[in-house]
Design a protein around this motif. Structure first.
Motif, PDB file in Angstrom:
ATOM      1  N   SER A 201       0.681  -1.165  -0.044  1.00 54.08           N
ATOM      2  CA  SER A 201       0.045   0.085   0.008  1.00 54.08           C
ATOM      3  C   SER A 201       0.909   1.201  -0.093  1.00 54.08           C
ATOM      4  N   THR A 202       0.510   2.460  -0.649  1.00 54.85           N
ATOM      5  CA  THR A 202       1.191   3.448  -0.881  1.00 54.85           C
ATOM      6  C   THR A 202       0.954   4.279   0.553  1.00 54.85           C
ATOM      7  N   ASN A 203       2.060   5.188   0.808  1.00 54.88           N
ATOM      8  CA  ASN A 203       1.869   5.829   2.014  1.00 54.88           C
ATOM      9  C   ASN A 203       1.375   7.109   1.579  1.00 54.88           C
ATOM     10  N   LYS A 204       1.737   7.820   0.301  1.00 55.76           N
ATOM     11  CA  LYS A 204       1.185   9.022  -0.280  1.00 55.76           C
ATOM     12  C   LYS A 204       0.122   8.700  -0.625  1.00 55.76           C
ATOM     13  N   ARG A 205      -0.804   9.738  -0.768  1.00 48.96           N
ATOM     14  CA  ARG A 205      -2.150   9.626  -1.246  1.00 48.96           C
ATOM     15  C   ARG A 205      -2.263  10.572  -2.553  1.00 48.96           C
ATOM     16  N   ASN A 206      -3.285  10.455  -3.523  1.00 55.20           N
ATOM     17  CA  ASN A 206      -3.305  11.095  -4.543  1.00 55.20           C
ATOM     18  C   ASN A 206      -4.157  12.332  -4.385  1.00 55.20           C
ATOM     19  N   ARG A 207      -4.598  13.014  -5.417  1.00 49.33           N
ATOM     20  CA  ARG A 207      -5.349  14.200  -5.049  1.00 49.33           C
ATOM     21  C   ARG A 207      -6.724  13.858  -4.585  1.00 49.33           C
ATOM     22  N   TYR A 208      -7.271  12.546  -4.905  1.00 51.29           N
ATOM     23  CA  TYR A 208      -8.670  12.259  -4.190  1.00 51.29           C
ATOM     24  C   TYR A 208      -8.674  11.780  -2.935  1.00 51.29           C
ATOM     25  N   LYS A 209      -7.266  11.791  -2.241  1.00 55.35           N
ATOM     26  CA  LYS A 209      -6.948  11.138  -0.913  1.00 55.35           C
ATOM     27  C   LYS A 209      -7.415   9.740  -0.656  1.00 55.35           C
ATOM     28  N   LEU A 210      -6.945   8.988  -1.925  1.00 56.14           N
ATOM     29  CA  LEU A 210      -7.185   7.406  -1.865  1.00 56.14           C
ATOM     30  C   LEU A 210      -5.966   6.753  -1.935  1.00 56.14           C
ATOM     31  N   ARG A 211      -5.793   5.680  -0.966  1.00 57.07           N
ATOM     32  CA  ARG A 211      -4.526   4.844  -1.194  1.00 57.07           C
ATOM     33  C   ARG A 211      -4.660   3.987  -2.295  1.00 57.07           C
ATOM     34  N   LEU A 212      -3.206   3.667  -2.774  1.00 58.79           N
ATOM     35  CA  LEU A 212      -3.115   2.691  -3.732  1.00 58.79           C
ATOM     36  C   LEU A 212      -2.893   1.209  -3.067  1.00 58.79           C
ATOM     37  N   LEU A 213      -3.652   0.237  -3.204  1.00 59.94           N
ATOM     38  CA  LEU A 213      -3.257  -1.126  -2.874  1.00 59.94           C
ATOM     39  C   LEU A 213      -3.019  -1.847  -3.974  1.00 59.94           C
ATOM     40  N   ASP A 214      -1.749  -2.754  -4.046  1.00 55.20           N
ATOM     41  CA  ASP A 214      -1.288  -3.268  -5.310  1.00 55.20           C
ATOM     42  C   ASP A 214      -1.020  -4.664  -4.760  1.00 55.20           C
ATOM     43  N   PHE A 215      -1.795  -5.591  -5.473  1.00 51.19           N
ATOM     44  CA  PHE A 215      -1.373  -6.981  -5.171  1.00 51.19           C
ATOM     45  C   PHE A 215      -0.775  -7.480  -6.598  1.00 51.19           C
ATOM     46  N   VAL A 216       0.718  -8.183  -6.274  1.00 55.30           N
ATOM     47  CA  VAL A 216       1.618  -8.800  -7.167  1.00 55.30           C
ATOM     48  C   VAL A 216       1.542 -10.229  -6.685  1.00 55.30           C
ATOM     49  N   GLY A 217       1.514 -10.961  -8.030  1.00 56.80           N
ATOM     50  CA  GLY A 217       2.001 -12.416  -7.973  1.00 56.80           C
ATOM     51  C   GLY A 217       3.206 -12.780  -8.361  1.00 56.80           C
ATOM     52  N   VAL A 218       3.540 -13.923  -7.890  1.00 57.63           N
ATOM     53  CA  VAL A 218       4.755 -14.529  -8.288  1.00 57.63           C
ATOM     54  C   VAL A 218       4.589 -15.947  -9.171  1.00 57.63           C
ATOM     55  N   THR A 219       5.081 -16.000 -10.112  1.00 56.80           N
ATOM     56  CA  THR A 219       5.090 -17.420 -10.798  1.00 56.80           C
ATOM     57  C   THR A 219       6.265 -18.259 -10.493  1.00 56.80           C
ATOM     58  N   PRO A 220       5.853 -19.610 -10.704  1.00 54.99           N
ATOM     59  CA  PRO A 220       6.739 -20.624  -9.999  1.00 54.99           C
ATOM     60  C   PRO A 220       8.234 -20.344 -10.550  1.00 54.99           C
ATOM     61  N   THR A 221       8.572 -19.368 -11.738  1.00 54.40           N
ATOM     62  CA  THR A 221       9.936 -19.330 -12.408  1.00 54.40           C
ATOM     63  C   THR A 221      10.440 -18.117 -11.697  1.00 54.40           C
ATOM     64  N   GLY A 222       9.594 -17.543 -10.757  1.00 56.83           N
ATOM     65  CA  GLY A 222      10.084 -15.996 -10.165  1.00 56.83           C
ATOM     66  C   GLY A 222       9.732 -14.781 -10.985  1.00 56.83           C
ATOM     67  N   MET A 223       9.023 -15.085 -11.926  1.00 58.40           N
ATOM     68  CA  MET A 223       8.364 -13.673 -12.557  1.00 58.40           C
ATOM     69  C   MET A 223       7.478 -13.207 -11.738  1.00 58.40           C
ATOM     70  N   THR A 224       7.154 -11.889 -11.684  1.00 61.51           N
ATOM     71  CA  THR A 224       6.187 -11.230 -11.050  1.00 61.51           C
ATOM     72  C   THR A 224       5.071 -10.832 -12.163  1.00 61.51           C
ATOM     73  N   PHE A 225       3.779 -10.681 -11.766  1.00 64.86           N
ATOM     74  CA  PHE A 225       2.782 -10.017 -12.387  1.00 64.86           C
ATOM     75  C   PHE A 225       1.746  -9.262 -11.468  1.00 64.86           C
ATOM     76  N   SER A 226       1.161  -8.298 -12.291  1.00 63.54           N
ATOM     77  CA  SER A 226       0.156  -7.434 -11.467  1.00 63.54           C
ATOM     78  C   SER A 226      -1.261  -8.402 -11.325  1.00 63.54           C
ATOM     79  N   ALA A 227      -1.445  -8.518 -10.017  1.00 68.41           N
ATOM     80  CA  ALA A 227      -2.911  -9.544  -9.894  1.00 68.41           C
ATOM     81  C   ALA A 227      -3.916  -8.650  -9.549  1.00 68.41           C
ATOM     82  N   GLY A 228      -3.990  -7.167  -9.140  1.00 67.58           N
ATOM     83  CA  GLY A 228      -4.954  -6.503  -8.812  1.00 67.58           C
ATOM     84  C   GLY A 228      -4.474  -5.215  -8.156  1.00 67.58           C
TER      85      GLY A 228
END
Length: 153
Positions: free
Chosen positions: A92-119
């Motif tokens: 989760s970001t500590n800084k907020r955007n102009r709408y005062k909303l925090r961004l929560l980022d879900f990142v997945g990891v594949t079995p080969t160690g690659m990452t992908f944006s999950a949500g």
């Protein structure tokens, strides 16, 4: 989708006497993006884009027309989440955007160690209520044994 510095280099290559500054390029890009968005706010535009591009999304409203929380993910990310569901990183970001909303980022990891944006989720705050809501939406992406299987990758 061209980086401003590359636009600047191209302009200088075609016209050595060009007086265009990087600030003018940023201003032109901003004006272009605003013209595409029209009179919609950024959040309204985001809502239209996720619906147009058929992203999986949920939202909660504070009032009739004020978005409190929004969660979205790409349909291919759902397939990856269900195929590679051993490791997920949540930030989760500590800084907020102009709408005062925090961004929560879900990142997945594949079995080969690659990452992908999950949500992604914009949350009104870091209260337990908001976090639980986002985690429940993320949990809803996973197949359950009582649900018919989707065609995976």
């Amino acid at each position: 989708m061209v980086k401003p510095r590359n636009i600047m280099l191209t302009l200088k290559e075609h016209n050595v006497n060009s007086c265009t500054t990087i600030k003018q390029i940023y201003n032109a890009r901003s004006a272009y993006h605003s013209s595409i968005r029209g009179s919609d706010t950024e959040v309204q535009h985001l809502m239209k884009l996720v619906e147009r591009d058929q992203y999986i999304h949920w939202h909660r409203l504070k009032d009739e027309d004020v978005v409190r929380d929004i969660f979205w993910c790409h349909p291919d990310a759902v397939k990856l989440c269900n195929a590679c569901n051993l490791v997920f990183l949540i930030d989760s970001t500590n800084k907020r955007n102009r709408y005062k909303l925090r961004l929560l980022d879900f990142v997945g990891v594949t079995p080969t160690g690659m990452t992908f944006s999950a949500g992604f989720a914009y949350l009104e705050g870091e209260r337990v209520n908001n976090m639980v809501w986002a985690l429940e939406r993320f949990q809803g992406l996973f197949l359950r044994c009582d649900m018919p299987c989707l065609e995976l990758l």
